[in-house]
Write an enzyme that holds these catalytic residues in place. Structure first.
Site, PDB file in Angstrom:
ATOM      1  N   ASP A  21       0.852  -1.189   0.000  1.00 28.60           N
ATOM      2  CA  ASP A  21       0.000   0.000   0.000  1.00 28.60           C
ATOM      3  C   ASP A  21       0.889   1.240   0.000  1.00 28.60           C
ATOM      4  O   ASP A  21       1.703   1.425   0.909  1.00 28.60           O
ATOM      5  CB  ASP A  21      -0.872  -0.053   1.270  1.00 28.60           C
ATOM      6  CG  ASP A  21      -1.713   1.203   1.445  1.00 28.60           C
ATOM      7  OD1 ASP A  21      -1.868   1.953   0.455  1.00 28.60           O
ATOM      8  OD2 ASP A  21      -2.206   1.432   2.573  1.00 28.60           O
ATOM      9  N   ASN A  23      -0.407   4.511  -0.320  1.00 27.13           N
ATOM     10  CA  ASN A  23      -1.060   5.759   0.106  1.00 27.13           C
ATOM     11  C   ASN A  23      -1.771   5.656   1.437  1.00 27.13           C
ATOM     12  O   ASN A  23      -2.557   6.525   1.810  1.00 27.13           O
ATOM     13  CB  ASN A  23      -2.039   6.244  -0.983  1.00 27.13           C
ATOM     14  CG  ASN A  23      -3.134   5.228  -1.238  1.00 27.13           C
ATOM     15  OD1 ASN A  23      -3.172   4.190  -0.579  1.00 27.13           O
ATOM     16  ND2 ASN A  23      -4.013   5.507  -2.174  1.00 27.13           N
ATOM     17  N   ASP A  25      -4.162   3.778   2.584  1.00 29.28           N
ATOM     18  CA  ASP A  25      -5.610   3.528   2.715  1.00 29.28           C
ATOM     19  C   ASP A  25      -5.905   2.081   3.119  1.00 29.28           C
ATOM     20  O   ASP A  25      -7.069   1.681   3.192  1.00 29.28           O
ATOM     21  CB  ASP A  25      -6.354   3.902   1.425  1.00 29.28           C
ATOM     22  CG  ASP A  25      -5.994   2.982   0.268  1.00 29.28           C
ATOM     23  OD1 ASP A  25      -5.099   2.116   0.424  1.00 29.28           O
ATOM     24  OD2 ASP A  25      -6.613   3.114  -0.813  1.00 29.28           O
ATOM     25  N   ASP A  29      -1.695  -1.124  -3.966  1.00 26.31           N
ATOM     26  CA  ASP A  29      -2.020  -0.346  -5.157  1.00 26.31           C
ATOM     27  C   ASP A  29      -0.851  -0.398  -6.145  1.00 26.31           C
ATOM     28  O   ASP A  29       0.213  -0.961  -5.835  1.00 26.31           O
ATOM     29  CB  ASP A  29      -2.376   1.101  -4.780  1.00 26.31           C
ATOM     30  CG  ASP A  29      -1.377   1.669  -3.788  1.00 26.31           C
ATOM     31  OD1 ASP A  29      -0.166   1.525  -4.030  1.00 26.31           O
ATOM     32  OD2 ASP A  29      -1.801   2.245  -2.754  1.00 26.31           O
ATOM     33  N   ASP A  98      -4.393  -9.638 -16.395  1.00 29.16           N
ATOM     34  CA  ASP A  98      -5.491 -10.588 -16.423  1.00 29.16           C
ATOM     35  C   ASP A  98      -6.484 -10.158 -17.501  1.00 29.16           C
ATOM     36  O   ASP A  98      -6.836  -8.971 -17.585  1.00 29.16           O
ATOM     37  CB  ASP A  98      -6.200 -10.581 -15.058  1.00 29.16           C
ATOM     38  CG  ASP A  98      -6.248 -11.948 -14.430  1.00 29.16           C
ATOM     39  OD1 ASP A  98      -6.927 -12.810 -15.010  1.00 29.16           O
ATOM     40  OD2 ASP A  98      -5.622 -12.142 -13.379  1.00 29.16           O
ATOM     41  N   ASP A 199      -8.507 -15.494 -17.894  1.00 30.60           N
ATOM     42  CA  ASP A 199      -9.378 -16.034 -16.857  1.00 30.60           C
ATOM     43  C   ASP A 199     -10.390 -17.030 -17.449  1.00 30.60           C
ATOM     44  O   ASP A 199     -11.069 -16.689 -18.433  1.00 30.60           O
ATOM     45  CB  ASP A 199     -10.130 -14.843 -16.219  1.00 30.60           C
ATOM     46  CG  ASP A 199     -10.848 -15.217 -14.950  1.00 30.60           C
ATOM     47  OD1 ASP A 199     -10.176 -15.634 -14.001  1.00 30.60           O
ATOM     48  OD2 ASP A 199     -12.091 -15.081 -14.914  1.00 30.60           O
ATOM     49  N   GLU A 250      -6.330 -19.965 -18.235  1.00 31.61           N
ATOM     50  CA  GLU A 250      -6.815 -20.704 -17.076  1.00 31.61           C
ATOM     51  C   GLU A 250      -7.864 -21.680 -17.581  1.00 31.61           C
ATOM     52  O   GLU A 250      -8.923 -21.257 -18.075  1.00 31.61           O
ATOM     53  CB  GLU A 250      -7.426 -19.730 -16.047  1.00 31.61           C
ATOM     54  CG  GLU A 250      -7.720 -20.425 -14.742  1.00 31.61           C
ATOM     55  CD  GLU A 250      -8.675 -19.642 -13.833  1.00 31.61           C
ATOM     56  OE1 GLU A 250      -8.612 -19.823 -12.618  1.00 31.61           O
ATOM     57  OE2 GLU A 250      -9.502 -18.852 -14.352  1.00 31.61           O
ATOM     58  N   HIS A 314      -3.947 -16.809  -5.812  1.00 30.89           N
ATOM     59  CA  HIS A 314      -4.935 -16.069  -5.012  1.00 30.89           C
ATOM     60  C   HIS A 314      -6.223 -16.860  -4.780  1.00 30.89           C
ATOM     61  O   HIS A 314      -7.077 -16.425  -4.009  1.00 30.89           O
ATOM     62  CB  HIS A 314      -5.246 -14.741  -5.712  1.00 30.89           C
ATOM     63  CG  HIS A 314      -5.896 -14.961  -7.045  1.00 30.89           C
ATOM     64  ND1 HIS A 314      -5.240 -15.548  -8.111  1.00 30.89           N
ATOM     65  CD2 HIS A 314      -7.155 -14.710  -7.475  1.00 30.89           C
ATOM     66  CE1 HIS A 314      -6.071 -15.628  -9.141  1.00 30.89           C
ATOM     67  NE2 HIS A 314      -7.235 -15.126  -8.777  1.00 30.89           N
ATOM     68  N   ASP A 315      -6.393 -17.981  -5.457  1.00 28.72           N
ATOM     69  CA  ASP A 315      -7.591 -18.810  -5.269  1.00 28.72           C
ATOM     70  C   ASP A 315      -7.307 -20.069  -4.452  1.00 28.72           C
ATOM     71  O   ASP A 315      -8.247 -20.775  -4.076  1.00 28.72           O
ATOM     72  CB  ASP A 315      -8.135 -19.291  -6.622  1.00 28.72           C
ATOM     73  CG  ASP A 315      -8.687 -18.176  -7.476  1.00 28.72           C
ATOM     74  OD1 ASP A 315      -9.159 -17.176  -6.918  1.00 28.72           O
ATOM     75  OD2 ASP A 315      -8.651 -18.315  -8.719  1.00 28.72           O
TER      76      ASP A 315
HETATM   77  C1  NOJ Z   1     -10.656 -17.330 -11.756  1.00 28.14           C
HETATM   78  C2  NOJ Z   1     -10.016 -16.295 -10.900  1.00 28.14           C
HETATM   79  O1  NOJ Z   1      -8.711 -16.697 -10.587  1.00 28.14           O
HETATM   80  C3  NOJ Z   1     -10.891 -16.142  -9.686  1.00 28.14           C
HETATM   81  O2  NOJ Z   1     -10.276 -15.354  -8.683  1.00 28.14           O
HETATM   82  C4  NOJ Z   1     -12.208 -15.562 -10.124  1.00 28.14           C
HETATM   83  O3  NOJ Z   1     -13.080 -15.511  -9.017  1.00 28.14           O
HETATM   84  C5  NOJ Z   1     -12.858 -16.423 -11.206  1.00 28.14           C
HETATM   85  N1  NOJ Z   1     -11.936 -16.833 -12.216  1.00 28.14           N
HETATM   86  C6  NOJ Z   1     -13.965 -15.659 -11.892  1.00 28.14           C
HETATM   87  O4  NOJ Z   1     -13.448 -14.637 -12.677  1.00 28.14           O
END
Ligand code: NOJ
Length: 534
Positions: A21, A23, A25, A29, A98, A199, A250, A314-315
């Site tokens: 971060d 700034n 908040d 960013d 992305d 994606d 993906e 991140h998933d």
């Molecule tokens: C895959 C992404 O990695 C995930 O974070 C997202 O929720 C879904 N696709 C829908 O876009």
């Protein structure tokens, strides 16, 4: 296999909202990413994959885009992004964005137009079905909701969404939709980005009919449909052909044979893909299955195509927590790193992985912010399950596990933000696990990752070598070789949390890298990883 820069690349994933971060908040960013570019470059990686930072109501952390041509306020401005592209290039780093084009946000102007009336200009840009309110057109499920159909009061029709109801799916059968997407992609490549992480790109083609399915819980009917390759080849022709752009799709629900159709070098579709056979098939490390997956993908793809290797993002919860051991964190983080960089395929490092960050488990369901978690939790509670059972069953795989802020140092909020309110709880273990501490320790996971990445640059066997599994039946040891032009690398990994004996080790003089001091014994300590050359 032909030599190409992108096959040799190592990719670093920046989930900007949790990176740095600038700034105060509480949310990371683009300026924060710029601040930390020297750090990223110091790892030796080649490509940064930046998660979506386009204008978005942020229902699904940016995967619900309301405008492909502007930047989300929380992330910064277009000029910040331009600055980031330039600053990355100055350091020899490529930047990929992305590309989220299976769906948009319901706040996108296209959807607003589409839902305004059945005869509006973009009426057919999304997927609509007649129906009776309260009776969705079929028994399918969506990823994030009980049904992929949401009733629209104005059109008096249902629209389709593979994810949350705020993420309507685009109608790729409509030529104008496809052209609008290709135009947008060209606009971004003209801006200087180096490619796209696409994606759920194999969901863009829908089933020919929306009949009920036998098992709605097996979501594979959402993707990989005949005709998807026509779309991808058209996209290639329109945007990618003749360029050096990096593309990674993906691709859920896909096995090795179908995988080759997406990435085969003669196919003119994608450079590489993420498949989900590891991420979706196993809760923790299932070594026999893992070996089988590696072998099958290698045999199906090489030398005509290249897959990608990732163990977290991140998933998906952090790799140490899921596939290694938090108790033996340093050993197992190094082992997984060594494996990631020596298996066939392009390695992806998810921010924080290189310091061995662990996944968080919240004990309060309200601490979870992810739309997938919140929707599924609410659905199960509404169905009468007890909150305790639901929480404990969801904790391990919750996506927020890996979304906690990057741990830079032992200062307030791990040096991620000056704010007292980081957008997501910082993992309390930041006092021990942070970049600053790792920089000062020659035995850190960070130093080990730097070594691995540097080795990849000087040893083409890691990229192009033939892959051979030497102990496919062994329940604890993963032993494989890579071989190229008379050079053989043997990798011996003990994924067990106890010592194991092997007959396959080599003399210490041939040891290139290890996460323990030993290296020429037949005993491998727990999570010991050795790399030999002979
Ligand atoms: C895959 C992404 O990695 C995930 O974070 C997202 O929720 C879904 N696709 C829908 O876009």
């Amino acid at each position: 296999m032909n030599q190409d820069w992108w096959k040799e690349a190592v990719v670093y994933q920046v989930y900007w909202r949790s990176f740095k971060d600038s700034n105060g908040d509480g949310m990371g960013d683009l300026q924060g990413v710029i601040e930390k570019l020297d750090y990223i470059a110091s790892l030796g990686v080649d490509v940064i994959w930046l998660n979506p930072c386009y204008t978005s109501p942020d229902i699904d952390n940016g995967y619900d885009i309301a405008d492909y041509y502007t930047i989300m306020e929380k992330a910064g401005t277009m000029s910040d992004l331009e600055q980031l592209i330039g600053a990355a290039h100055d350091r020899g780093l490529k930047l990929i964005l992305d590309l989220v084009v299976n769906h948009t946000s319901d706040q996108h102007a296209w959807f607003k137009d589409a839902r305004s009336s059945k005869s509006s200009e973009k009426a057919d840009w999304y997927i609509w079905q007649d129906g009776v309110k309260g009776t969705p057109p079929n028994n399918w499920r969506s990823y994030f909701a009980p049904s992929p159909w949401t009733w629209d009061e104005t059109r008096e029709q249902y629209y389709f969404h593979s994810f949350a109801s705020e993420q309507p799916d685009l109608n790729w059968e409509n030529r104008d939709v496809r052209q609008a997407i290709y135009t947008m992609m060209r606009w971004w490549t003209d801006k200087g980005i180096d490619g796209f992480r696409m994606d759920v790109i194999n969901l863009i083609k829908k089933r020919a009919t929306f009949d009920d399915v036998e098992n709605p819980l097996d979501l594979s009917y959402l993707g990989n449909q005949p005709g998807v390759h026509d779309f991808l080849q058209e996209m290639h022709q329109e945007v990618l052909a003749g360029t050096d752009l990096f593309t990674v799709g993906e691709i859920p629900f896909v096995g090795p044979e179908d995988g080759l159709l997406y990435v085969g070098e003669d196919r003119n579709e994608l450079r590489t893909l993420f498949h989900f056979e590891v991420a979706d098939d196993m809760e923790t490390m299932d070594l026999p299955r893992f070996k089988q997956i590696q072998k099958q993908w290698y045999e199906a793809l090489y030398p005509h195509g290249v897959a990608s290797q990732f163990l977290n993002n991140h998933d998906h919860t952090r790799q140490v927590t899921r596939f290694g051991s938090e108790r033996y964190r340093i050993e197992s983080a190094k082992l997984l790193g060594l494996m990631l960089h020596t298996l066939p395929g392009i390695p992806y490092i998810y921010q924080g992985e290189e310091i061995g960050m662990t996944g968080i488990r919240f004990s309060d369901p309200d601490a979870y912010q992810d739309v997938a978690f919140r929707n599924q939790y609410a659905e199960r509670i509404a169905a009468g399950e007890s909150p305790g059972t639901v929480l404990s069953s969801m904790q391990m795989r919750a996506r927020d596990n890996s979304r906690t802020p990057m741990q830079w140092n032992a200062n307030k909020a791990a040096g991620f933000t000056e704010s007292n309110y980081p957008w997501m709880t910082v993992n309390p273990n930041y006092l021990d696990i942070n970049v600053e501490a790792a920089e000062q320790d020659q035995n850190s996971v960070l130093v080990f990752y730097r070594t691995l990445i540097a080795l990849r640059k000087t040893h083409p066997v890691m990229v192009y070598g033939v892959y051979r599994d030497l102990a496919i039946q062994d329940p604890y040891l993963y032993v494989y070789e890579r071989e190229l032009d008379g050079v053989t690398w043997r990798i011996i990994l003990n994924l067990h949390d106890e010592a194991v004996t092997t007959t396959l080790s080599l003399p210490k003089e041939q040891l290139v890298l290890s996460n323990y001091e030993t290296g020429d014994t037949v005993q491998l300590a727990r999570y010991e990883a050795r790399l030999y050359q002979y």
